[in-house]
Design a protein around this motif. Structure first.
Motif, PDB file in Angstrom:
ATOM      1  N   VAL A  44     -81.226-144.821  27.332  1.00  0.00           N
ATOM      2  CA  VAL A  44     -80.471-146.068  27.224  1.00  0.00           C
ATOM      3  C   VAL A  44     -78.993-145.861  27.540  1.00  0.00           C
ATOM      4  O   VAL A  44     -78.306-146.795  27.954  1.00  0.00           O
ATOM      5  N   CYS A  45     -78.478-144.633  27.395  1.00  0.00           N
ATOM      6  CA  CYS A  45     -77.068-144.348  27.671  1.00  0.00           C
ATOM      7  C   CYS A  45     -76.804-144.058  29.149  1.00  0.00           C
ATOM      8  O   CYS A  45     -75.664-143.945  29.568  1.00  0.00           O
ATOM      9  N   GLY A  46     -77.889-143.904  29.935  1.00  0.00           N
ATOM     10  CA  GLY A  46     -77.737-143.632  31.354  1.00  0.00           C
ATOM     11  C   GLY A  46     -78.091-142.208  31.760  1.00  0.00           C
ATOM     12  O   GLY A  46     -78.230-141.922  32.939  1.00  0.00           O
ATOM     13  N   TYR A  47     -78.247-141.301  30.782  1.00  0.00           N
ATOM     14  CA  TYR A  47     -78.652-139.924  31.087  1.00  0.00           C
ATOM     15  C   TYR A  47     -80.042-139.936  31.705  1.00  0.00           C
ATOM     16  O   TYR A  47     -80.919-140.676  31.255  1.00  0.00           O
ATOM     17  N   ILE A  48     -80.232-139.142  32.734  1.00  0.00           N
ATOM     18  CA  ILE A  48     -81.534-139.058  33.393  1.00  0.00           C
ATOM     19  C   ILE A  48     -82.120-137.671  33.169  1.00  0.00           C
ATOM     20  O   ILE A  48     -81.488-136.661  33.495  1.00  0.00           O
ATOM     21  N   TYR A  49     -83.338-137.649  32.578  1.00  0.00           N
ATOM     22  CA  TYR A  49     -84.054-136.384  32.445  1.00  0.00           C
ATOM     23  C   TYR A  49     -84.814-136.155  33.732  1.00  0.00           C
ATOM     24  O   TYR A  49     -85.680-136.945  34.114  1.00  0.00           O
ATOM     25  N   ASP A  50     -84.473-135.060  34.415  1.00  0.00           N
ATOM     26  CA  ASP A  50     -85.128-134.674  35.664  1.00  0.00           C
ATOM     27  C   ASP A  50     -85.951-133.421  35.373  1.00  0.00           C
ATOM     28  O   ASP A  50     -85.384-132.370  35.045  1.00  0.00           O
ATOM     29  N   PRO A  51     -87.273-133.509  35.469  1.00  0.00           N
ATOM     30  CA  PRO A  51     -88.115-132.351  35.161  1.00  0.00           C
ATOM     31  C   PRO A  51     -87.798-131.123  36.007  1.00  0.00           C
ATOM     32  O   PRO A  51     -87.989-129.998  35.558  1.00  0.00           O
ATOM     33  N   CYS A 111     -81.690-136.945  23.263  1.00  0.00           N
ATOM     34  CA  CYS A 111     -80.833-137.020  24.443  1.00  0.00           C
ATOM     35  C   CYS A 111     -79.623-136.105  24.241  1.00  0.00           C
ATOM     36  O   CYS A 111     -78.944-136.193  23.211  1.00  0.00           O
ATOM     37  N   PRO A 112     -79.338-135.227  25.212  1.00  0.00           N
ATOM     38  CA  PRO A 112     -78.204-134.318  25.072  1.00  0.00           C
ATOM     39  C   PRO A 112     -76.844-135.015  25.171  1.00  0.00           C
ATOM     40  O   PRO A 112     -75.826-134.431  24.829  1.00  0.00           O
ATOM     41  N   VAL A 113     -76.832-136.267  25.602  1.00  0.00           N
ATOM     42  CA  VAL A 113     -75.575-137.003  25.731  1.00  0.00           C
ATOM     43  C   VAL A 113     -75.287-137.845  24.490  1.00  0.00           C
ATOM     44  O   VAL A 113     -74.222-137.749  23.888  1.00  0.00           O
ATOM     45  N   CYS A 114     -76.270-138.677  24.085  1.00  0.00           N
ATOM     46  CA  CYS A 114     -76.004-139.614  22.985  1.00  0.00           C
ATOM     47  C   CYS A 114     -76.819-139.357  21.727  1.00  0.00           C
ATOM     48  O   CYS A 114     -76.556-139.957  20.695  1.00  0.00           O
ATOM     49  N   GLY A 115     -77.841-138.496  21.812  1.00  0.00           N
ATOM     50  CA  GLY A 115     -78.592-138.101  20.626  1.00  0.00           C
ATOM     51  C   GLY A 115     -79.736-139.006  20.209  1.00  0.00           C
ATOM     52  O   GLY A 115     -80.331-138.774  19.161  1.00  0.00           O
ATOM     53  N   VAL A 116     -80.083-140.013  21.024  1.00  0.00           N
ATOM     54  CA  VAL A 116     -81.217-140.866  20.642  1.00  0.00           C
ATOM     55  C   VAL A 116     -82.534-140.127  20.872  1.00  0.00           C
ATOM     56  O   VAL A 116     -82.606-139.155  21.608  1.00  0.00           O
ATOM     57  N   SER A 117     -83.581-140.629  20.229  1.00  0.00           N
ATOM     58  CA  SER A 117     -84.888-139.975  20.312  1.00  0.00           C
ATOM     59  C   SER A 117     -85.553-140.215  21.658  1.00  0.00           C
ATOM     60  O   SER A 117     -85.197-141.119  22.423  1.00  0.00           O
TER      61      SER A 117
END
Length: 51
Positions: free
Chosen positions: A7-14, A38-44
């Motif tokens: 939701v913060c915009g961070y993209i997990y790229d495998p 999330c390593p940026v905002c900490g959400v699950s």
């Protein structure tokens, strides 16, 4: 493998993984432990959406 966006915009790229959190490159999103956040905002993990 699919990418997932937080939701913060961070993209997990495998292809990259999240080495700082112990997630090796090549790890599909589905195989990341549910305790990962999330390593940026900490959400699950459940706050991410498939791109």
């Amino acid at each position: 493998m699919d990418k997932y966006q937080c939701v913060c915009g961070y993209i997990y790229d495998p292809a990259v993984g999240d080495p700082d959190s112990g997630i090796a490159p090549g790890t599909p999103f589905e195989e990341i432990p549910d305790s990962w956040t999330c390593p940026v905002c900490g959400v699950s993990k459940d706050m991410f959406e498939k791109m």
